[in-house]
Design a protein around this motif. Structure first.
Motif, mmCIF file in Angstrom:
data_model
loop_
_atom_site.group_PDB
_atom_site.id
_atom_site.type_symbol
_atom_site.label_atom_id
_atom_site.label_comp_id
_atom_site.label_asym_id
_atom_site.label_seq_id
_atom_site.Cartn_x
_atom_site.Cartn_y
_atom_site.Cartn_z
ATOM 1 N N ARG A 187 -26.435 -44.063 -36.081
ATOM 2 C CA ARG A 187 -26.531 -44.367 -37.768
ATOM 3 C C ARG A 187 -27.881 -45.280 -37.083
ATOM 4 O O ARG A 187 -29.245 -45.404 -36.254
ATOM 5 N N PRO A 188 -29.445 -45.225 -37.816
ATOM 6 C CA PRO A 188 -29.989 -46.076 -37.900
ATOM 7 C C PRO A 188 -30.357 -47.520 -37.187
ATOM 8 O O PRO A 188 -29.629 -48.003 -37.616
ATOM 9 N N ALA B 34 -37.320 -48.220 -35.498
ATOM 10 C CA ALA B 34 -37.400 -47.228 -36.146
ATOM 11 C C ALA B 34 -38.345 -46.286 -34.454
ATOM 12 O O ALA B 34 -39.213 -47.510 -34.327
ATOM 13 N N PRO B 35 -38.002 -45.099 -34.565
ATOM 14 C CA PRO B 35 -37.355 -44.227 -35.196
ATOM 15 C C PRO B 35 -35.506 -43.748 -34.527
ATOM 16 O O PRO B 35 -35.226 -43.110 -34.393
ATOM 17 N N THR C 264 -32.667 -44.371 -32.850
ATOM 18 C CA THR C 264 -30.736 -44.150 -33.931
ATOM 19 C C THR C 264 -30.201 -45.639 -32.853
ATOM 20 O O THR C 264 -30.922 -46.195 -31.528
#
Length: 222
Positions: free
Chosen positions: A29-30, A34-35, A37
């Motif tokens: 999942r993000p 960011a970037p 996960t």
């Protein structure tokens, strides 16, 4: 030290109970970081939680030069430092991709730090990878911030209620406010204060006005 160490243990133990219950999809999942996960963010938190082991094995500096608030200065947020931090976590995450390994790495990291801290004399000094000379207590305070605030990011990414422990919330909130009372009228509890002052929740117009009128200054991360 005992208050900060208790907060570190409590917050790490809480996260350590969450991680084994995740699945591979959860790890992909993000996150708001960011970037990264979830997998990358946990790798970053694990690295940060275990960092004191090597620091305590190194010679101690002669005197402390910064406290926990000073540690979170602009030098930690330059593009070069940020890029190295991002890449390091992603490389570490790729080396240990499965849920059991992710959970085991974090458990091993924080417990090794806790054991290393327990063996130190009062007033022990450490030098960070950025070159900061600090007391052990003050650096451990920054670890509570890392595990606690990124725990909020992980909970958000996993669609769960925040699991921030009361002991960690108190340490983080006290650092953010420099121990001062928040402006009258805001009515924030510790969790709301932390989420608002670290950008995890937006301020309302009324809140911005009350803070501006009071002249209150939060700790700024960079």
């Amino acid at each position: 030290m005992e208050q900060v160490r208790t907060a570190f243990r409590d917050e790490c133990a809480r996260l350590a109970k969450i991680l084994p219950g995740l699945d591979a999809a959860d790890l992909d999942r993000p996150t708001r970081c960011a970037p990264w996960t979830v997998r990358d963010l946990v790798a970053h938190v694990s690295s940060g939680a275990g960092r004191l082991v090597d620091m305590l094995a190194a010679p101690a500096p002669q005197r402390a030069e910064v406290d926990a608030a000073g540690y979170f200065g602009a030098a930690k947020f330059t593009p070069g430092v940020d890029a190295a931090r991002i890449d390091s976590a992603r490389r570490q995450a790729r080396q240990r991709p499965g849920v059991p390994a992710v959970a085991a790495d974090f458990a091993r990291a924080w417990r090794a730090t806790d054991e290393a801290v327990a063996a130190q004399p009062p007033g022990r000094l450490v030098r960070t990878r950025h070159g900061d000379a600090m007391t052990l207590t003050e650096f451990l305070r920054t670890r509570v911030v890392e595990v606690g605030v990124h725990g909020l990011d992980l909970a958000e990414a996993l669609d769960r209620e925040p699991w921030l422990t009361p002991t960690a919330a108190d340490v983080v909130a006290t650092l953010l406010t420099a121990g001062r009372s928040v402006p009258a009228g805001l009515g924030w509890d510790s969790l709301t204060l932390i989420r608002k002052t670290t950008g995890r929740l937006p301020h309302t117009e009324r809140e911005r006005r009350l803070v501006a009128e009071s002249g209150f200054r939060w700790l700024s991360f960079g």
